[in-house]
Design a protein around this motif. Structure first.
Motif, PDB file in Angstrom:
ATOM      1  N   LYS A  43       0.955  -1.307   0.088  1.00  0.00           N
ATOM      2  CA  LYS A  43       0.170  -0.048  -0.075  1.00  0.00           C
ATOM      3  C   LYS A  43       1.128   1.262  -0.065  1.00  0.00           C
ATOM      4  O   LYS A  43       0.332   2.553   0.009  1.00  0.00           O
ATOM      5  CB  LYS A  43      -1.008  -0.192   1.327  1.00  0.00           C
ATOM      6  CG  LYS A  43      -2.159  -1.062   1.368  1.00  0.00           C
ATOM      7  CD  LYS A  43      -3.094  -0.777   0.125  1.00  0.00           C
ATOM      8  CE  LYS A  43      -4.212  -1.510   0.164  1.00  0.00           C
ATOM      9  NZ  LYS A  43      -5.164  -1.418  -0.773  1.00  0.00           N
TER      10      LYS A  43
ATOM     11  N   TYR B  15      -4.156   3.454   1.961  1.00  0.00           N
ATOM     12  CA  TYR B  15      -2.866   3.580   1.255  1.00  0.00           C
ATOM     13  C   TYR B  15      -1.881   4.284   2.206  1.00  0.00           C
ATOM     14  O   TYR B  15      -2.243   5.157   2.902  1.00  0.00           O
ATOM     15  CB  TYR B  15      -2.817   4.341  -0.102  1.00  0.00           C
ATOM     16  CG  TYR B  15      -3.426   3.350  -1.022  1.00  0.00           C
ATOM     17  CD1 TYR B  15      -2.480   2.383  -1.885  1.00  0.00           C
ATOM     18  CD2 TYR B  15      -4.610   3.053  -1.247  1.00  0.00           C
ATOM     19  CE1 TYR B  15      -2.922   1.424  -2.986  1.00  0.00           C
ATOM     20  CE2 TYR B  15      -5.307   2.277  -2.141  1.00  0.00           C
ATOM     21  CZ  TYR B  15      -4.286   1.453  -3.003  1.00  0.00           C
ATOM     22  OH  TYR B  15      -4.691   0.180  -3.895  1.00  0.00           O
TER      23      TYR B  15
ATOM     24  N   PHE C 238       2.973   4.104  -1.783  1.00  0.00           N
ATOM     25  CA  PHE C 238       3.273   4.421  -2.951  1.00  0.00           C
ATOM     26  C   PHE C 238       4.149   5.902  -2.671  1.00  0.00           C
ATOM     27  O   PHE C 238       3.929   6.524  -2.023  1.00  0.00           O
ATOM     28  CB  PHE C 238       2.279   4.688  -3.831  1.00  0.00           C
ATOM     29  CG  PHE C 238       1.314   5.418  -3.728  1.00  0.00           C
ATOM     30  CD1 PHE C 238       1.262   6.807  -4.492  1.00  0.00           C
ATOM     31  CD2 PHE C 238       0.289   4.976  -3.007  1.00  0.00           C
ATOM     32  CE1 PHE C 238       0.260   7.716  -4.363  1.00  0.00           C
ATOM     33  CE2 PHE C 238      -0.779   6.032  -2.772  1.00  0.00           C
ATOM     34  CZ  PHE C 238      -0.816   7.239  -3.468  1.00  0.00           C
TER      35      PHE C 238
ATOM     36  N   LEU D 145      -6.884   8.121   3.002  1.00  0.00           N
ATOM     37  CA  LEU D 145      -8.188   7.941   3.729  1.00  0.00           C
ATOM     38  C   LEU D 145      -8.721   6.474   3.165  1.00  0.00           C
ATOM     39  O   LEU D 145      -9.772   5.966   3.777  1.00  0.00           O
ATOM     40  CB  LEU D 145      -8.986   9.092   3.441  1.00  0.00           C
ATOM     41  CG  LEU D 145      -8.414  10.240   4.467  1.00  0.00           C
ATOM     42  CD1 LEU D 145      -9.343  11.478   3.809  1.00  0.00           C
ATOM     43  CD2 LEU D 145      -8.429  10.165   5.799  1.00  0.00           C
ATOM     44  N   CYS D 146      -7.991   6.017   2.027  1.00  0.00           N
ATOM     45  CA  CYS D 146      -8.660   4.888   1.531  1.00  0.00           C
ATOM     46  C   CYS D 146      -7.690   3.630   1.700  1.00  0.00           C
ATOM     47  O   CYS D 146      -7.663   2.632   0.782  1.00  0.00           O
ATOM     48  CB  CYS D 146      -8.886   5.067   0.116  1.00  0.00           C
ATOM     49  SG  CYS D 146     -10.009   6.499  -0.322  1.00  0.00           S
TER      50      CYS D 146
ATOM     51  N   ALA E 270      -2.474  12.616  -1.961  1.00  0.00           N
ATOM     52  CA  ALA E 270      -2.124  11.668  -1.356  1.00  0.00           C
ATOM     53  C   ALA E 270      -2.853  11.511   0.299  1.00  0.00           C
ATOM     54  O   ALA E 270      -2.823  10.513   0.628  1.00  0.00           O
ATOM     55  CB  ALA E 270      -0.510  12.193  -0.733  1.00  0.00           C
ATOM     56  N   VAL E 271      -3.378  12.678   0.591  1.00  0.00           N
ATOM     57  CA  VAL E 271      -4.048  12.462   1.927  1.00  0.00           C
ATOM     58  C   VAL E 271      -5.333  11.731   1.686  1.00  0.00           C
ATOM     59  O   VAL E 271      -5.938  11.058   2.311  1.00  0.00           O
ATOM     60  CB  VAL E 271      -4.367  14.178   2.402  1.00  0.00           C
ATOM     61  CG1 VAL E 271      -5.537  14.076   3.311  1.00  0.00           C
ATOM     62  CG2 VAL E 271      -3.285  14.983   2.800  1.00  0.00           C
ATOM     63  N   GLY E 272      -6.051  11.922   0.264  1.00  0.00           N
ATOM     64  CA  GLY E 272      -6.981  11.425   0.060  1.00  0.00           C
ATOM     65  C   GLY E 272      -6.838   9.832  -0.139  1.00  0.00           C
ATOM     66  O   GLY E 272      -7.660   8.901   0.325  1.00  0.00           O
ATOM     67  N   ALA E 273      -5.793   9.521  -0.786  1.00  0.00           N
ATOM     68  CA  ALA E 273      -5.327   8.186  -0.919  1.00  0.00           C
ATOM     69  C   ALA E 273      -5.104   7.263   0.429  1.00  0.00           C
ATOM     70  O   ALA E 273      -5.675   6.270   0.609  1.00  0.00           O
ATOM     71  CB  ALA E 273      -4.301   7.646  -1.735  1.00  0.00           C
TER      72      ALA E 273
END
Lengths: 342, 348
Positions: A29, A81, A31, A78-79, A73-76
Motif C-alpha cells: 500500500k 494507502y 507509493f 483515507l482509502c 496523497a491525503v485522500g489516498a
C-alpha cells in the motif's frame, strides 16, 4: 558497535533510499508521489532508480502541482494507502499548506477519531550554494506548531532510514524533513528494526557535564561536532538530538540541564517563535531558575531571508565556530567549575 | 443547451424549467423513494433552520434548501464502496447516501452520537459506512482529496469511483485546476459535481467570473463535462448514472455541472435578500423552479399519486425528523478526554 550484527556502511542519502526499498518491498500500500522522482538530480542519491525497480505506478513523478499531489496523497491515505509525498525543496511545499495544515492535521480530530490520514510528507531542506531566499528555507517550526501533525528531523543515517520507515508505518500524518547538508554523512547501520513513531523522541547522543547542547537535523550534527571540538578546550558538552519535533518531548533536555545548569539551543531557522525559543521556554517553565548557572542561549539564523551572495551566506548560517564561541562564553562567563544548586 | 457556449443561458433563468419533470421511462417506485429522500432532506434542513432561529444551534450551518435534487440524483447509482466528499453545504450529500438523520442532528449539536462523534459540527461530516469520506468548509479543500481517493480506487482495480461536490465559488480556487489536471492526465475515476447556485456567499457569479458556466474549466482540462438543470431530479440522475458507469469502465474523470439556487443565505437560516445583491425577485422566481414540486406535479399528472399521498409522505417525514431531533437533543456530549484523545491515532 555491537558484534554479531551485520553492519553496512551507508551515507544519509542512501540510508533514505534503503528506507524506501524496505517499505516498497514489504508494504504494497506504499507509493511515492512528487516532482522529480524520475530524474537523477532532484533528490540527491536518496531515490536513485526506484522507478526502475518498483515501476512508475508506485513511484509517481507528477505535474507541477504541490497542492493537488499532497491533497491526493491525503485522500489516498483515507482509502487505506500509505503514500509518501516528496517535495524536493521545502519552499515549494508551501503551495500544499491547505492539504497539510487544514486537512491532514485536522482530519482525525474533526471526524472524531474515525479516520486517520496515514500520509508521510517528505520535505527536503536544501540550501546554501547561493540558492537565495526561495530555495533555502527550513520551516520545521511551522509544522511543529500544528497539533495533529507529527514532525521528524533525522540527523544521522540510521535515523534517516529508521524514522522514514516509522513515519510511513504511523497512522498519523507525518512531516519527514531531511537535510541535503547531511547526505554525505556516513554510518554503519544494523538491520532495520521497526519501531512505532509514537515511541520515538529526543535522545542524548553524547554525555557531558558543563553545558547542554540541543539541536535537530543538521543542527544536531553541528552540536555533536561542536561537543567533540569543545573537549579540546576541556569543556564537557552534553548533546541532545530532538529527532521528533511534534509532539515535542523535552524531558531529556530538562534532565540534562538539571545536571549541567547551562543550555544552548541551535536551530537552522529563524529565532522568532521558533524551535529554539520553544525548547528554552519549556525548560524555563519546568526548572527552577536556581538550577541555571546562566541564561539559556539560542543560536539561530538572523531574522532575514536567506541571502544569495556567498559572502552574506557565510554570515547567515550557524557554524561550528559560532557554537563553540557561544558555548565557551556561556561556560567561562559563569565559571566552568560552578555547580547547579540542588 | 449549446455546450460550446461559455454561458448558461436559460439554465440560469428562473423563468425557464419550471414545468413538471419529464418522468417518461422512469421507475415510479424509484421516483417515489427519491421524492421521499428529497423531502427528508428539506424537512431536516428546515428543522435545522428553525433551531438556528431559536438559537438552539450555535455552530454555523449552511443550508441547501432548494438544491435537494442534486445529491439525491447523484447518489442513486453510487455504492457504499465509492468515496464521496462534500464541502460546507453538505447535509444533503450525507443524507442522500443513507447517512442517519439522528447522527446528523447530533453532530450539529456537538454530541458524541454525531456522525463525527460531536467533533465536527455541520461543517465536518463523516459517514464511512455509507461511503461519505468527509466534508470540510475550506472551499475546494476536499477536491484534491477526492482525486487521491480516485487514485486509490484505480490502484485497487475494483471499479469504485470518487465523487466530490464543489460550488461555483470553489472553481475560483487554484487547487481545482491542479486537481482537474491530475485527474485528467492520470485518467482517474472521479466525478466532480459542481453545484452552481450562482452565488458564492453574497457575490453573484457575474461579479466573480467572466462567464457563468463553470464546466468550461473542465473542458479546458480535456474532461468530459455536462451542464444540466440541477433542479430536475430525472436529468441529474440519468446524467450522473451515465457518467459514473463510464468512470467504472475506466473512462477517466467526468465533470457534472448542475445549475440550481439556494433559498437561504450563505450561512444561517435567513433568506438574506439584502446581502450585497438583492435576491428577492430572483428567489421568488426560483422557488417556482422547486425540484420537489416539479416531481410531485409530474407524479400527479402521471396518475396513481395525489395530494393525499404527498401529505401522508410529508407527515411521516416530519415525524421522523422531529423524533431524530429529540433524540439528538438528549444525547450526551463527547467526554472531556476527546479533546486530546482524538488528535492522533495513538496517544503519545
Amino acid at each position: 558497535m555491537q558484534s554479531g550484527i551485520d553492519m553496512a556502511r551507508v551515507n544519509y542519502g542512501s540510508a533514505i533510499r534503503e528506507a524506501f526499498v524496505y517499505l516498497l518491498d514489504r508494504y504494497p500500500k506504499v507509493f511515492v508521489i512528487g516532482q522529480g522522482l524520475w530524474a537523477k538530480w532532484y533528490v540527491g542519491n536518496s531515490m536513485t532508480d526506484l522507478d526502475k525497480f518498483y515501476g512508475t505506478e508506485r513511484i509517481m513523478d507528477s505535474p507541477v502541482s504541490e497542492l493537488a499531489c499532497t491533497g491526493a496523497a491525503v485522500g489516498a491515505s483515507l482509502c487505506g494507502y500509505r503514500p509518501i509525498v516528496v517535495h524536493p525543496r521545502m519552499d515549494f511545499m508551501l503551495y500544499a499548506m491547505d492539504a497539510i495544515v487544514n486537512q491532514a492535521a485536522k482530519w482525525s480530530h474533526m471526524v472524531g477519531g474515525q479516520a486517520h490520514p496515514a500520509v508521510t510528507i517528505r520535505g527536503i531542506i536544501n540550501r546554501g550554494g547561493e540558492q537565495g531566499a526561495q530555495h533555502s528555507q527550513a520551516l520545521h517550526a511551522w509544522f511543529a506548531h500544528i497539533p495533529g501533525l507529527r514532525v521528524v528531523m533525522p540527523a544521522t543515517p540510521q535515523d534517516a532510514r529508521d524514522l522514514l520507515i516509522a513515519s510511513v508505518l504511523c497512522d498519523d500524518p507525518v512531516l519527514y524533513l531531511d537535510d541535503r547538508w547531511l547526505y554525505e554523512l556516513e554510518e554503519d547501520l544494523p538491520p532495520v528494526v521497526e519501531c512505532p513513531l509514537e515511541q520515538e523522541g529526543s535522545r542524548v547522543v553524547s554525555r557531558g557535564d558543563d553545558v547542554t547542547l540541543v539541536g535537530a537535523g543538521y543542527s544536531a550534527w553541528l552540536c555533536r561536532e561542536a561537543a567533540a571540538a569543545l573537549q579540546q578546550r576541556s569543556i564537557s558538552a552534553e548533546v541532545i538530538d530532538l529527532r521528533v519535533l511534534n509532539p515535542l518531548d523535552v524531558s531529556t533536555v530538562i534532565q540534562s540541564v538539571e545536571k549541567t545548569g547551562r543550555l544552548c539551543v541551535v536551530d537552522g531557522s529563524w529565532s522568532s517563535c521558533g524551535l529554539a525559543g520553544e525548547v528554552i521556554a519549556r525548560v524555563s517553565e519546568t526548572l527552577s531558575p536556581r538550577k541555571l548557572l546562566g541564561a539559556p542561549v539560542r543560536i539561530t539564523l538572523p531574522d532575514a531571508p536567506a541571502p544569495t551572495s556567498g559572502f552574506l551566506e557565510k554570515l547567515y548560517y550557524p557554524t561550528l565556530d559560532t557554537i563553540m564561541e557561544t558555548v565557551a562564553r556561556l561556560v567561562i562567563r559563569e565559571g566552568v567549575h560552578a555547580k547547579a544548586v540542588d | 443547451m449549446d455546450m460550446d457556449s461559455f454561458e448558461l443561458g436559460d439554465l440560469a433563468n428562473p423563468r425557464c424549467y419550471t414545468e413538471p419533470l419529464d418522468i417518461g421511462g422512469c421507475d415510479p417506485v424509484l421516483l417515489r423513494a427519491q421524492l421521499r429522500m428529497m423531502l427528508l432532506i428539506r424537512r431536516v434542513e428546515e428543522k435545522i433552520g428553525d433551531m438556528l432561529a431559536a438559537q438552539k444551534i450555535p455552530t454555523p450551518c449552511h443550508l441547501g434548501i432548494g438544491q435537494e435534487a442534486i445529491a439525491v440524483g447523484v447518489s442513486e447509482y453510487l455504492r457504499p464502496t465509492d468515496r464521496v466528499f462534500g464541502a460546507h453545504r453538505s447535509h444533503a450529500h450525507f443524507l442522500a447516501l443513507g447517512g442517519e438523520v439522528t447522527a446528523l442532528m447530533a453532530e450539529i449539536l456537538g454530541r458524541d452520537a454525531g456522525c463525527s462523534r460531536g467533533m465536527g459540527g455541520s461543517m465536518h461530516l463523516w459517514g464511512g459506512s455509507v461511503g461519505f469520506f468527509g466534508s470540510v468548509p475550506i472551499v475546494a479543500g476536499t477536491v484534491p482529496l477526492a482525486v487521491g481517493a480516485a487514485l486509490a480506487a484505480k490502484k485497487d482495480g475494483e471499479s469504485a469511483v470518487a465523487v466530490v461536490y464543489l460550488g461555483d465559488g470553489a472553481a475560483e480556487e487554484g487547487s481545482i485546476h491542479e486537481s482537474l489536471n491530475l485527474a485528467a492526465v492520470w485518467k482517474l475515476p472521479v466525478l466532480f459535481v459542481c453545484e452552481n447556485n450562482l452565488f458564492s456567499s453574497h457575490m453573484h457569479i457575474s461579479l466573480r467570473q467572466p462567464s457563468n458556466r463553470v464546466a468550461r474549466y473542465a473542458e479546458a482540462h480535456c474532461i468530459q463535462a455536462a451542464t444540466v438543470d440541477g433542479n430536475d431530479l430525472v436529468v441529474v440522475s440519468r446524467t450522473s448514472d451515465d457518467m459514473v458507469a463510464a468512470m467504472r469502465d475506466g473512462g477517466g474523470p467526468r465533470f457534472l455541472e448542475v445549475v440550481t439556487y439556494r433559498w437561504r443565505g450563505h450561512v444561517g437560516y435567513r433568506e438574506d435578500n439584502d446581502v450585497g445583491v438583492n435576491r428577492s425577485t430572483d428567489l421568488t422566481l426560483w422557488k417556482r423552479r422547486d425540484p420537489i414540486r416539479r416531481l410531485v406535479d409530474a407524479l400527479t399528472m402521471a396518475g396513481g399519486w395525489d395530494n393525499h399521498a404527498f401529505h401522508a409522505m410529508d407527515e411521516a417525514v416530519k415525524t421522523e425528523v422531529e423524533k431524530a431531533w429529540q433524540q439528538a437533543e438528549t444525547a450526551p456530549y463527547p467526554p472531556a478526554s476527546a479533546l486530546l484523545d482524538r488528535v492522533y491515532a495513538e496517544r503519545h
